[in-house]
Design an enzyme around this catalytic site. Structure first.
Site, PDB file in Angstrom:
ATOM      1  N   TYR A 101       0.862  -1.188   0.000  1.00 17.11           N
ATOM      2  CA  TYR A 101       0.000   0.000   0.000  1.00 17.11           C
ATOM      3  C   TYR A 101       0.893   1.231   0.000  1.00 17.11           C
ATOM      4  O   TYR A 101       1.827   1.328   0.796  1.00 17.11           O
ATOM      5  CB  TYR A 101      -0.864   0.014   1.272  1.00 17.11           C
ATOM      6  CG  TYR A 101      -1.616   1.311   1.493  1.00 17.11           C
ATOM      7  CD1 TYR A 101      -2.968   1.418   1.173  1.00 17.11           C
ATOM      8  CD2 TYR A 101      -0.970   2.439   2.011  1.00 17.11           C
ATOM      9  CE1 TYR A 101      -3.655   2.614   1.370  1.00 17.11           C
ATOM     10  CE2 TYR A 101      -1.647   3.640   2.198  1.00 17.11           C
ATOM     11  CZ  TYR A 101      -2.988   3.722   1.876  1.00 17.11           C
ATOM     12  OH  TYR A 101      -3.656   4.903   2.061  1.00 17.11           O
ATOM     13  N   GLU A 190      -3.608   7.439  -4.020  1.00 19.02           N
ATOM     14  CA  GLU A 190      -3.465   6.197  -3.261  1.00 19.02           C
ATOM     15  C   GLU A 190      -3.353   5.009  -4.205  1.00 19.02           C
ATOM     16  O   GLU A 190      -4.122   4.919  -5.168  1.00 19.02           O
ATOM     17  CB  GLU A 190      -4.683   6.011  -2.342  1.00 19.02           C
ATOM     18  CG  GLU A 190      -4.575   4.802  -1.434  1.00 19.02           C
ATOM     19  CD  GLU A 190      -5.883   4.526  -0.685  1.00 19.02           C
ATOM     20  OE1 GLU A 190      -5.948   4.816   0.514  1.00 19.02           O
ATOM     21  OE2 GLU A 190      -6.822   4.020  -1.313  1.00 19.02           O
TER      22      GLU A 190
END
Ligand code: GDP
Ligand code: MN
Length: 380
Positions: A101, A190
């Protein structure tokens, strides 16, 4: 402005962040030909402005074009938390060895962009933050110094990514994500998951990209990415007219001047036992055209049963707003009850004008609470 995954990936591609090749499709047949063009297994992904599509059944693998068509048939029309899927992104399927991530967002407290990286990707970052907060590395970038390469190394080492080839690719991706963030005036970039393939290739499998609305004037090409159908019709109309409008689900339409006053009005409506239908801010104006525009937007919502004007005259003069309301009522037919509370600059004059004209569906009240009670009563 939130971008769809495929749009965010297009911006990633432009700055050199690796993404898979894909095509947009609006029908199962288009998805089939997209899969034919791409060749090999594909993944069919719902394009909606909300996360957690995988869990909701909006991301499906397909071995061949026929399967891509079938999966698209399942996904198009699917309701993912109130977002109905109208488009799918058909992408060459990737093999996944690891899911990381990586994100860059604004930390308003620190007034700096904040990087977050963890090897525990593919799940919500909130979940990781709760379960294993130590697994997330955070790093602020000083906006004046700009991003420095050592910061990418600190992130990668901090997250425990020790494979040299992965590190090398990751360092480049981190730098390019910062470039995307600055170039496109993002509020959030993101990548979840940022995958490592079994062959060791690092790439962005998903994208969440939010661009600062206040910077859109600099980015015509991003403004053009806006999907008018993703916004409810009244909000679209409000945007075109330049009215600040947020749809809620009650039955009292609210018009105020200034966001703070409008927010308090929502509270007072709730206190009076009612439910606001929307949030409409006249801003500093209040001239006839502004009032007509706002009333048109509000009355376009069939759920509205009564309208409450809550005006505090500061720079805005209450007599001008009163004239605006009367002019609006002359230009358009409104049968709904309208309650008006005027206070502040020239309030007496404003109230006198309204009393003189006295349209039958217009009620004035001296205080905000009285006005809210009256509006709630009339909305029943
Ligand atoms: P989200 O659920 O809205 O965040 O959508 P994502 O794009 O992150 O996809 C959800 C999950 O689907 C990912 O975490 C992956 O596990 C899986 N997925 C997405 N694309 C692929 C792919 O190309 N191959 C494989 N094997 N899995 C994928
Ligand atoms: Mn994701």
């Amino acid at each position: 402005m939130d971008l769809y995954e495929y749009q965010g990936k297009e911006l990633f591609r432009r700055v050199g962040i690796p993404v898979s090749d894909g095509r947009l499709a609006t029908t199962p047949e288009e998805a089939r030909s997209a899969a034919e063009e791409l060749g090999g297994p594909v993944v069919v992904k719902a394009q909606v402005l909300t996360g957690g599509r995988g869990k909701a059944g909006g991301v499906k693998l397909a071995a061949d074009p026929a399967e891509a068509e079938a999966r698209s048939r399942d996904i198009i029309g699917l309701d993912i938390r109130g977002h109905v899927v109208r488009k799918v992104w058909v992408e060459k399927a990737s093999d996944i060895a690891k899911e990381y991530y990586l994100s860059l967002t604004f930390d308003r407290g620190a007034k700096k962009p904040l990087f977050m990286l963890t090897r525990q990707g593919g799940v919500d970052i909130e979940e990781v933050a709760e379960r294993d907060p130590g697994a997330i590395v955070r790093l602020h970038v000083d906006p004046l110094e700009g991003f420095q390469p050592y910061q990418a190394r600190r992130l990668a080492f901090g997250a425990g990514i020790d494979d040299p080839s992965e590190q090398k690719q990751l360092l480049s991706i981190i730098g390019r994500l910062y470039e995307a963030f600055v170039t496109f005036d993002a509020m959030l970039c993101e990548i979840n998951p940022l995958i490592v393939t079994p062959a060791g290739e690092v790439k962005a499998l998903d994208s969440k990209f939010t661009v600062d609305d206040n910077a859109l004037y600099k980015h015509a090409e991003i403004e053009e990415m806006r999907d008018p159908e993703s916004v409810p019709p009244e909000e679209r109309k409000a945007r075109e007219m330049g009215v600040t409008y947020v749809k809620l689900d009650g039955d009292v339409g609210i018009l105020g001047n200034g966001a703070g006053l409008v927010m308090s009005t929502l509270d007072v409506i709730a206190l009076a036992g009612g439910r606001p239908a929307n949030f409409c801010d006249l801003g500093g104006g209040g001239d006839a055209q502004g009032v007509v525009d706002a009333l048109e937007v509000i009355t376009g919502d069939p759920q509205v049963k009564a309208i409450l004007f809550n005006i505090f005259g500061g720079i805005t003069r209450c007599d001008e707003v009163a004239r605006g309301i009367l002019a609006a009522l002359e230009r358009m037919t409104i049968e709904l009850p309208i309650v008006v509370r005027l206070d502040g600059t020239n309030a007496d004059e404003g109230r006198r004008l309204l009393a003189q004209a006295a349209p039958p569906n217009l009620h004035t009240e001296p205080t905000m609470l009285d006005a809210a009670r009256r509006a709630v009563e009339l909305s029943r």
